[in-house]
Design a protein around this motif. Structure first.
Motif, short mmCIF file in Angstrom:
data_model
loop_
_atom_site.label_atom_id
_atom_site.label_comp_id
_atom_site.label_asym_id
_atom_site.label_seq_id
_atom_site.Cartn_x
_atom_site.Cartn_y
_atom_site.Cartn_z
N SER A 1 -2.47 11.80 -6.52
CA SER A 1 -1.35 12.00 -7.45
C SER A 1 -1.30 10.80 -8.40
N HIS B 1 -3.96 8.69 3.64
CA HIS B 1 -2.62 9.24 3.77
C HIS B 1 -2.71 10.75 3.64
N GLN C 1 8.40 13.15 2.67
CA GLN C 1 7.42 14.23 2.57
C GLN C 1 6.56 14.10 1.32
N THR C 2 6.95 13.21 0.42
CA THR C 2 6.23 13.12 -0.86
C THR C 2 5.83 11.70 -1.23
N PHE C 3 6.04 10.74 -0.32
CA PHE C 3 5.72 9.36 -0.65
C PHE C 3 5.40 8.63 0.65
N PHE C 4 4.50 7.65 0.53
CA PHE C 4 4.28 6.80 1.69
C PHE C 4 4.22 5.35 1.24
N ALA D 1 1.05 8.67 -8.46
CA ALA D 1 1.46 7.51 -7.64
C ALA D 1 0.26 6.93 -6.89
N ASP D 2 -0.59 7.81 -6.37
CA ASP D 2 -1.77 7.32 -5.64
C ASP D 2 -2.64 6.45 -6.55
N SER E 1 0.41 19.88 -0.70
CA SER E 1 -0.45 20.01 -1.88
C SER E 1 -1.88 19.65 -1.51
N HIS F 1 -1.18 14.53 2.27
CA HIS F 1 -0.35 15.33 1.38
C HIS F 1 0.05 16.55 2.20
N GLU G 1 4.68 12.50 5.30
CA GLU G 1 3.35 11.97 5.02
C GLU G 1 2.98 10.91 6.07
N VAL H 1 0.89 -1.17 0.00
CA VAL H 1 0.00 0.00 0.00
C VAL H 1 0.92 1.21 0.00
N ALA H 2 0.83 1.99 -1.05
CA ALA H 2 1.78 3.09 -1.23
C ALA H 2 1.15 4.19 -2.06
N GLY H 3 1.85 5.30 -2.14
CA GLY H 3 1.37 6.44 -2.93
C GLY H 3 2.06 7.68 -2.43
N GLY H 4 1.36 8.80 -2.53
CA GLY H 4 1.95 10.03 -2.02
C GLY H 4 1.92 11.13 -3.04
N ALA H 5 2.33 12.30 -2.59
CA ALA H 5 2.11 13.51 -3.39
C ALA H 5 3.00 13.62 -4.61
N ARG H 6 4.12 12.90 -4.62
CA ARG H 6 5.06 13.13 -5.73
C ARG H 6 4.60 12.48 -7.02
#
Lengths: 92, 141
Positions: free
Chosen positions: B89, B79, B50-53, B91-92, B84, B81, B23, A87-92
């Protein structure tokens, strides 16, 4: 020599909605090959030709196979193999 | 629509604020088929970014087994952000792998107008859904 495989929600479309299936093999790689024979298409969701996808985790009983012998890890009769996509993701 | 108790939402938001600027992430299991989250499980962000989890894999295995044993499913995966909007995103979308899950995004960015938003994400498609926050848990026993 059956191994029990726990299938995550995302891949149950391959297994006719079964969350736990059986497969045969003496190593994790052979078990995955056997899964592919039974449920065509499932292997490419787990690995490319040589290795496991980075964001797919496979556990033999409670051990991450990356900390064992990876796809060459030897499996025993009635072992439990758990497929768990990260389970992953994030703003980048 | 996601119906969620204020207590669960507040717990997640506090978690996100405590982790800021990293995050935060977690899961809210609920009984299979009910579509209502019943408890809050904060998870370690294995990426520490700060930009990925990413859920810590062993912790995820433990929590997923626990849910399985209790006939629960991950009703909500959340999660934050931290710089932003609360919008998925790339990635999400790429990593979303639970078709029945409500994906909750919490923004801790300063001045964010809508810091809490919920989505369904499947096969690369994002559908925003409405969010109903209830003060009292009115689920049937």
């Amino acid at each position: 020599m059956p191994v029990f495989v726990s299938v995550p929600t995302l891949l149950r479309s391959y297994t006719q909605d079964s969350k736990r299936v059986q497969a045969q093999g003496t190593t994790v790689r052979e078990v995955v090959d056997d899964l592919e024979r039974r449920y065509p298409g499932i292997r490419s969701r787990l690995m490319d030709v040589q290795q496991l996808h980075r964001f797919v985790n496979l556990y033999l009983n409670d051990e991450d196979i990356r900390f064992l012998d990876n796809l060459d890890t030897v499996v025993a009769d009635r072992d439990e193999l758990t497929i768990l996509p990260a389970v992953a993701g994030g703003a980048r | 629509m996601l119906i969620i108790s204020r207590a669960l939402l507040d717990a997640a938001m506090t978690h996100a604020q405590q982790q800021h600027p990293l995050e935060a992430c977690g899961v809210m299991p609920g009984r299979q088929g009910t579509d209502r989250p019943s408890r809050w499980v904060p998870m370690v962000n294995h990426a520490g970014s700060q930009t990925f989890f990413q859920f810590e894999p062993r912790e995820q295995l433990r929590v997923w087994r626990e849910m399985d044993a209790q006939q629960e499913e991950p009703v909500v995966i959340y999660h934050s952000h931290t710089a932003s909007d609360a919008y998925p995103s790339r990635a999400d979308i790429d990593f979303a792998n639970e078709p029945h899950t409500h994906y909750l995004i919490l923004s801790t960015a300063s001045g964010c107008e809508y810091p809490v938003r919920s989505y369904r994400i499947a096969n690369g498609q994002v559908i925003e859904e409405s969010l109903r926050i209830v003060d009292v848990d009115t689920r049937a026993a």
